[in-house]
Design a protein around this motif. Structure first.
Motif, short mmCIF file in Angstrom:
data_model
loop_
_atom_site.label_atom_id
_atom_site.label_comp_id
_atom_site.label_asym_id
_atom_site.label_seq_id
_atom_site.Cartn_x
_atom_site.Cartn_y
_atom_site.Cartn_z
N UNK A 141 -20.46 44.25 77.81
CA UNK A 141 -19.56 44.96 77.21
C UNK A 141 -18.21 45.71 78.38
N UNK A 142 -17.18 46.00 77.87
CA UNK A 142 -16.28 46.52 78.96
C UNK A 142 -16.88 47.66 79.77
N UNK A 143 -17.44 48.50 79.28
CA UNK A 143 -18.00 49.72 80.22
C UNK A 143 -18.97 49.20 81.12
N UNK A 144 -19.73 48.16 80.84
CA UNK A 144 -20.72 47.53 81.80
C UNK A 144 -19.92 46.55 82.80
N UNK A 145 -18.75 46.15 82.55
CA UNK A 145 -17.98 45.38 83.35
C UNK A 145 -17.43 46.11 84.61
N UNK A 146 -16.95 47.39 84.29
CA UNK A 146 -16.17 48.08 85.19
C UNK A 146 -16.90 48.38 86.44
N UNK A 147 -18.17 48.23 86.36
CA UNK A 147 -18.82 48.51 88.05
C UNK A 147 -19.22 47.46 88.56
N UNK A 161 -12.61 41.10 94.04
CA UNK A 161 -13.43 39.87 92.95
C UNK A 161 -14.00 40.68 91.62
N UNK A 162 -13.24 39.91 90.63
CA UNK A 162 -13.53 40.44 89.27
C UNK A 162 -14.68 39.01 88.39
N UNK A 163 -15.94 39.40 88.46
CA UNK A 163 -16.82 38.05 88.21
C UNK A 163 -16.80 38.35 86.54
N UNK A 185 -7.01 43.17 88.15
CA UNK A 185 -7.50 41.92 88.29
C UNK A 185 -7.90 41.16 87.25
N UNK A 186 -7.41 39.86 87.05
CA UNK A 186 -7.62 39.19 85.89
C UNK A 186 -9.06 38.72 85.71
N UNK A 187 -9.67 38.32 84.71
CA UNK A 187 -11.13 37.98 84.59
C UNK A 187 -11.63 36.57 85.30
N UNK A 188 -12.68 36.64 86.06
CA UNK A 188 -13.16 35.77 86.71
C UNK A 188 -12.25 35.11 88.01
N UNK A 189 -11.23 36.12 88.57
CA UNK A 189 -10.71 35.90 89.28
C UNK A 189 -10.53 36.66 90.32
N UNK A 190 -9.89 36.57 91.54
CA UNK A 190 -9.91 37.20 92.95
C UNK A 190 -8.31 37.65 92.98
#
Length: 223
Positions: A141-147, A161-163, A185-190
């Motif tokens: 979920x989005x809130x799980x991704x933030x950290x 880095x955004x995995x 930071x775009x998804x799956x990018x640095x």
């Protein structure tokens, strides 16, 4: 009606995030779920006297006009102290299903020209907000991704880095306690931060969520 279209072609455009020339959008960002038939967005004219001609469109992430979405109505007059609802519909296919795709939604407001003001320069203004096409069944979920954002230091340069499958928009970004201009930071990018940070070992940030509010503060150690 002709004077509206003359302005549409010749106006100077001023960009802002969510409020322009008395015309404002009901959100600072828009999420388009993959399984939605349409999403709606309110637009309001708070000016007590002036109507505005509103033109709407969608650009891709690079700012080029894009036909993946249709906005209805695309062109209309918004009367003083009135509100309308924009209906946004996805009409394309073939977008990545493992991550969000970024678009920009723009609502341009062209002021009414009276006979007394026809020889004066009329400034059009525009509301421009981020719109995210979000596939269904993403693994977090989005809130799980933030950290999950991580950072590394090479010399005195820092790379984030955004995995995750989400665009992570940072607010109140700090490196070693020094405030840095927010970035997305775009998804799956640095993304390498501008500037140099000799000796930095940690960074902290807050995330702008789907509603335009800020998350709690996250802190991470640079690798």
């Amino acid at each position: 009606m002709r004077k509206w279209f003359c302005l549409l072609l010749g106006s100077v455009v001023l960009m802002s995030e969510a409020l322009a020339g008395g015309v404002g959008l009901g959100a600072t960002r828009l999420i388009y779920p993959d399984d939605a038939r349409q999403v709606t967005l309110n637009i309001r004219n708070t000016d007590r006297q002036s109507p505005f001609l509103i033109q709407t469109w969608v650009d891709d992430a690079r700012g080029n006009k894009n036909s993946d979405f249709v906005i209805a109505p695309p062109l209309f007059v918004l009367k003083p102290e009135s509100e309308n609802t924009l209906r946004v519909m996805f009409t394309a296919s073939g977008l990545p299903q493992d991550r969000e795709t970024l678009y920009w939604l723009t609502a341009k407001a062209i002021p009414h020209t009276s006979a007394r003001s026809k020889n004066t320069l009329q400034l059009a203004s525009a509301n421009r907000i981020k719109m995210f096409y979000r596939p269904a069944d993403l693994p977090v979920s989005p809130d799980q991704a933030w950290g999950q954002l991580s950072g590394s230091r090479s010399g005195d340069r820092i790379t984030l880095n955004n995995p995750t499958p989400y665009h992570i928009t940072l607010a109140l970004l700090q490196v070693q306690g020094k405030e840095v201009q927010g970035v997305m930071v775009p998804p799956k990018q640095s993304l390498t931060l501008p500037g140099r940070y000799p000796g930095a070992s940690r960074f902290s940030y807050r995330v702008i969520n789907d509603f335009g509010a800020w998350s709690k503060t996250y802190t991470a150690t640079l690798k």
